[in-house]
Scaffold this active site. Structure first.
Site, short mmCIF file in Angstrom:
data_model
loop_
_atom_site.label_atom_id
_atom_site.label_comp_id
_atom_site.label_asym_id
_atom_site.label_seq_id
_atom_site.Cartn_x
_atom_site.Cartn_y
_atom_site.Cartn_z
N SER A 163 45.01 36.29 30.47
CA SER A 163 43.98 36.68 31.42
C SER A 163 44.41 36.27 32.81
O SER A 163 45.12 35.27 32.99
CB SER A 163 42.67 35.97 31.06
N TYR A 186 39.03 27.75 29.24
CA TYR A 186 39.60 29.08 29.06
C TYR A 186 40.80 29.28 29.99
O TYR A 186 41.87 29.72 29.56
CB TYR A 186 38.53 30.14 29.33
#
Ligand SMILES: NC(=O)c1ccc[n+]([C@@H]2O[C@H](COP(=O)([O-])OP(=O)(O)OC[C@H]3O[C@@H](n4cnc5c(N)ncnc54)[C@H](OP(=O)(O)O)[C@@H]3O)[C@@H](O)[C@H]2O)c1
Length: 234
Positions: free
Chosen positions: A140, A156
């Site tokens: 990401s 994350y």
């Protein structure tokens, strides 16, 4: 051999981006192992894709589950030529690094980083012995140090930063073996994780991972981080 007779394993294949990656790989002629924690969920996805899709029970946080799934896959099909580390967890959207609890950090790292690492250790040596492999780590832009402009999603973010580092290390270790290792950012995509407001549909989100998973023979692209098929800053 182009893609026919190649076997791909996609983690987190029973929903979201994983299902679309499986669908697109099957469409390109690969046999696809749709790996999911619940075999019944994988079976349902496979029924929708067709005979090229095969269900596999796999929890990336369990070393025993990874070993059993890879043993089952190799026993049935002989090789795993493509590995897409897609399974991911994001449960700390509203927290900052100073607010994060240790359990969330550990669970997120175990899924997003160690899970991909476990799969790589189980699958990649066989790829290297066979002289062919494609490994795609679904990352990401939240993991890019160059874009780290907020403290939100600390677990994350750092899991994806570390996954990017793993991508670089594996690519260096495997240079010259025929195994190409790259990281793909799908972009903000509608899914359980991305929510319904995301601008991209799963077809678009799956495009870059599938492109990297099917890089042709002789292609030297390895150790890169890509979004929309273009380099993204680390
Ligand atoms: N959607 C976005 O906007 C976006 C943006 C950038 C990157 N990504 C990345 O894209 C990947 C797929 O995300 P998504 O958007 O499709 O999310 P999603 O809809 O929430 O799906 C997550 C997938 O990961 C699987 N998973 C979670 N923990 C697992 C475990 N321990 N073992 C095996 N599978 C596990 C889930 O399986 P179960 O069905 O068993 O829960 C599910 O298939 C993730 O790596 C995510 O970080 C997504």
């Amino acid at each position: 051999m182009e893609h026919g007779n190649r076997t791909a394993l996609v983690t987190g294949g029973a929903r979201g981006l994983g299902t679309e990656i499986c669908r697109q790989l099957a469409h390109r002629g690969l046999r696809v192992l749709v790996a999911a924690r619940k075999r019944e969920a994988a079976e349902e996805v496979c029924r929708g894709i067709g005979p090229a899709a095969v269900p596999l029970a796999l929890d990336v946080t369990s070393a025993a589950s990874v070993a059993e799934a890879v043993r089952e896959a190799l026993g049935r099909f002989g090789t795993i030529d493509v590995l897409v580390n897609n399974a991911g967890l994001s449960v700390d959207a509203s927290r900052t690094a100073l607010e994060l609890d240790e359990d969330t950090l550990r669970t997120t790292l175990d899924t997003n980083l160690v899970g991909a690492w476990r799969l790589a250790e189980a699958v990649v040596p066989g790829m290297a012995r066979g002289g062919y492999g494609r490994v795609v780590n679904v990352t990401s832009s939240y993991g890019s140090l160059a874009l780290m402009d907020s403290g939100r999603r600390p677990a994350y973010r750092i899991s994806k930063t570390a996954l990017n580092a793993l991508t670089r290390m594996l690519a260096a270790e495997l240079a010259g073996t025929g195994v190409l290792v790259n990281a793909a950012d799908p972009g903000w995509t509608r899914s359980g994780m991305g929510g319904s407001a995301a601008p991209r549909g799963p077809e678009e989100g799956a495009d870059t991972p599938v492109w990297l998973a099917t890089l042709p023979e002789g292609d030297g692209t390895t150790g890169g981080l890509f979004a929309e098929r273009k380099p993204l800053p680390w």
